[in-house]
Motif scaffolding. Structure first.
Motif, PDB file in Angstrom:
ATOM      1  N   ILE A   1       0.851  -1.205   0.000  1.00  0.00           N
ATOM      2  CA  ILE A   1       0.000   0.000   0.000  1.00  0.00           C
ATOM      3  C   ILE A   1       0.886   1.255   0.000  1.00  0.00           C
ATOM      4  O   ILE A   1       0.658   2.197  -0.774  1.00  0.00           O
TER       5      ILE A   1
ATOM      6  N   ASP B   1      -6.515   1.929   5.430  1.00  0.00           N
ATOM      7  CA  ASP B   1      -6.730   2.420   4.060  1.00  0.00           C
ATOM      8  C   ASP B   1      -8.116   3.012   3.799  1.00  0.00           C
ATOM      9  O   ASP B   1      -8.354   3.501   2.698  1.00  0.00           O
TER      10      ASP B   1
ATOM     11  N   THR C   1      -6.489   3.316  -1.224  1.00  0.00           N
ATOM     12  CA  THR C   1      -5.592   2.788  -2.263  1.00  0.00           C
ATOM     13  C   THR C   1      -6.118   1.444  -2.762  1.00  0.00           C
ATOM     14  O   THR C   1      -6.041   1.147  -3.952  1.00  0.00           O
TER      15      THR C   1
END
Ligand code: DGJ
Length: 547
Positions: free
Chosen positions: A101, A178, A183
């Motif tokens: 990530i 996230d 992402t």
């Protein structure tokens, strides 16, 4: 009992979503298309999948990221394996997820994570070591010759629970790190599942399940959806007189087809449980991918039996309501017919694996323009770190057109085509015109390009945006007594969604033929759009009609 599970799930979903501050990636219908919504707007995935072993090491991946970014991708598909994620039971290792990530963000890329859990290409080599080693707790497939295969049996209750637990831990972590930046857009749950070398699992547990009655849930689904079931499946059921109760062989016949349906149902149920556990933590879209039936295959087991191939899509839909997309891995050249078959039954289109050369570029145009696809992704992208490959040039065009494509998908105002020598030339009806597309001819030569492709968007009653490669395009008004002439053709770019014209094209750049009398009889002016192989141009054409 069922109500109690439902209430628990709801409570969990509410408590998990209450930890999420903004709208997360989700699917939304637009006309006949299904789009992926990210940050409040449609997001077209111009993707690329990494080779299987690359994402097992952040160090290994380091030198590849800049090249990937230069290929004009916006999304990378990367594997997370159960063996590395849960090396010891109950102990999860987030190093790779965190690193992927972080590295994707640094290169302005999004991610789709591929959960290589119980199955990858049918077999179970990515399962955690402690799962592989404990055959009693986590049983394997037995085939017709009495051989144990390195494939976890879908009938292993403990296996499903353990896989779902690991996947839920992964999704919880993705949510925690996230859900703000987003992402990670979607998840692939397992990879190309199905039994190899036999039409079904013949382990003790599988045999017990096979002689039982077909579950009522499946029979209810089939009866309630009888009008819309796909013909390939319907004919199997029809052969036994549409029986509504009985064993698998009683309802679907004593044949490999019944075995495959039995496996498809059980894979779908298993993966549905895994996906559901993950979605309870973080409900972003989830899909499965299919190893397609190959031309030489004769029977299920030649290709993985029970995977989400078209003739068992209805079974997957019935057994896997948490699975949002049944995706084809397009490693065959007939991408158009594959996409036609996969887009039936309102299945959203997303291609997680395919080609990257000229065929790949053509597939990307075709999927996004003709089939309302969420995105396209060739396999092995890190090995192609060159901004001059056809795919990256095609992606450069498609990323300029993305907002326009997204605006038109599913509304009948966009089309795309792929052409090869010997294909019949497609006639596309769009707006007030029929568009004829042909492979580009070189003056004085009979040779035709091996492939050509184009995307067509009707932006106003007499106006089209067209992008293509190695094709010639002509227009005929749908009103049968007139001819379409070119008012104006401009070549240009979209910069931040705004059309910025460059050359005005006329003369040699639009004159396709000089036999004007014959052309007139064919209701053609002799002029049209020409797309050279090396140009990857975008053209805007305004038409007028004369008699
Ligand atoms: C299909 C699989 O899904 C991929 O992971 C990879 O093994 C490719 N085949 C190789 O071509």
């Amino acid at each position: 009992m069922f109500r109690c599970i439902l209430v628990c799930l709801l409570v969990l979903a509410v408590s998990c979503t209450s930890k999420i501050k903004k709208e997360i990636p989700h699917l939304q219908k637009q006309g006949t298309a299904t789009q992926l919504i990210v940050d409040g707007k449609p997001f077209l995935i111009l993707g690329g999948e990494l080779e299987n072993s690359s994402s097992s090491s952040l160090e290994y991946m380091k030198p590849f990221w800049p090249g990937i970014a230069k290929t004009n991708l916006n999304t990378v598909l990367a594997a997370i394996s159960w063996e590395q994620f849960e090396p010891t039971e109950g102990k999860f290792d987030f190093t790779l997820v965190d690193g992927l990530i972080k590295d994707a963000r640094e290169h302005n890329l999004r991610l789709i994570l591929l959960w290589f859990g119980s199955w990858k290409n049918g077999n179970s080599r990515y399962a955690a070591d402690w799962v592989k080693a404990d055959q009693k707790r986590f049983p394997k497939v037995l085939n017709k010759n009495g051989k144990t295969l390195e494939i976890l049996s879908v009938f292993g209750e403990e296996t499903c629970k353990a896989d779902a637990k690991a996947f839920a831990a992964l999704m919880k972590h993705v949510r925690e790190i996230d859900s703000e930046k987003q992402t990670v857009l979607m998840m692939q749950v397992q990879n190309e599942v199905g039994v190899h070398c036999d039409s079904r699992d013949r382990s003790v547990l599988a045999n017990e399940a096979f002689v039982k009655q077909v579950p009522k849930e499946l029979m209810d689904y089939l009866q309630n959806h009888k009008e819309t079931l796909l013909p390939e499946f319907l004919k199997v059921w029809e052969a036994t007189g549409f029986k509504t109760s009985g064993t698998w062989e009683e309802i679907f016949g004593k044949s490999p087809a019944a075995d495959e349906i039995f496996m498809a149902w059980n894979y779908a149920r298993y993966i549905n449980r895994v996906a559901e556990a993950g979605k309870t933590e973080y409900p972003i879209p989830m899909f499965v991918n299919a190893w397609l039936v190959q031309p030489q295959d004769k029977t299920p087991g030649d290709y993985p039996s029970g995977g989400p191939v078209v003739h068992v899509h209805d079974i997957w839909r019935a057994g896997g309501p948490q699975i949002d997309i049944l995706s084809p891995d397009v490693h065959l050249r007939n991408s158009d017919s594959i996409l036609i078959s996969y887009s039936r039954g309102r299945n959203p289109i997303f291609i997680p694996e395919s080609y990257s050369g000229k065929q790949g570029a053509a597939n990307a145009y075709l999927a996004l323009g003709q089939f309302g696809s969420i995105g396209y992704s060739p396999f092995g992208i890190e090995a192609k770190k060159n901004e001059n490959i056809p795919l990256s040039k095609a992606y450069a065009v498609l990323s300029q057109l993305a907002p326009l494509i997204a605006e038109h998908q599913g509304k009948g105002t966009i089309a795309a085509t792929l052409l090869k020598p010997g294909y019949s030339n497609p006639k596309i009806k769009l707006g007030n015109y029929t568009i004829k597309v042909e492979l580009r001819k070189t003056r004085g030569s009979k040779a035709l390009p091996e492939i050509g492709y184009g995307i067509f968007i009707a932006v106003a009653p007499n106006e089209f945006i067209v992008a293509g490669n190695d094709i010639e395009v002509t227009f005929a008004p749908n009103a049968s007594d007139s001819i379409a002439g070119l008012t104006m053709v401009k070549e240009g770019k979209f910069i931040n969604s705004k059309w910025v014209p460059e050359r005005r094209l006329n003369g040699d750049e639009v004159q396709l033929r000089y036999d004007l009398d014959i052309a007139a009889m064919e209701r053609q002016s002799g002029a049209g759009l020409c797309f050279l192989p090396e140009k990857y141009s975008i053209q805007r054409v305004k038409l007028y009609n004369y008699k």
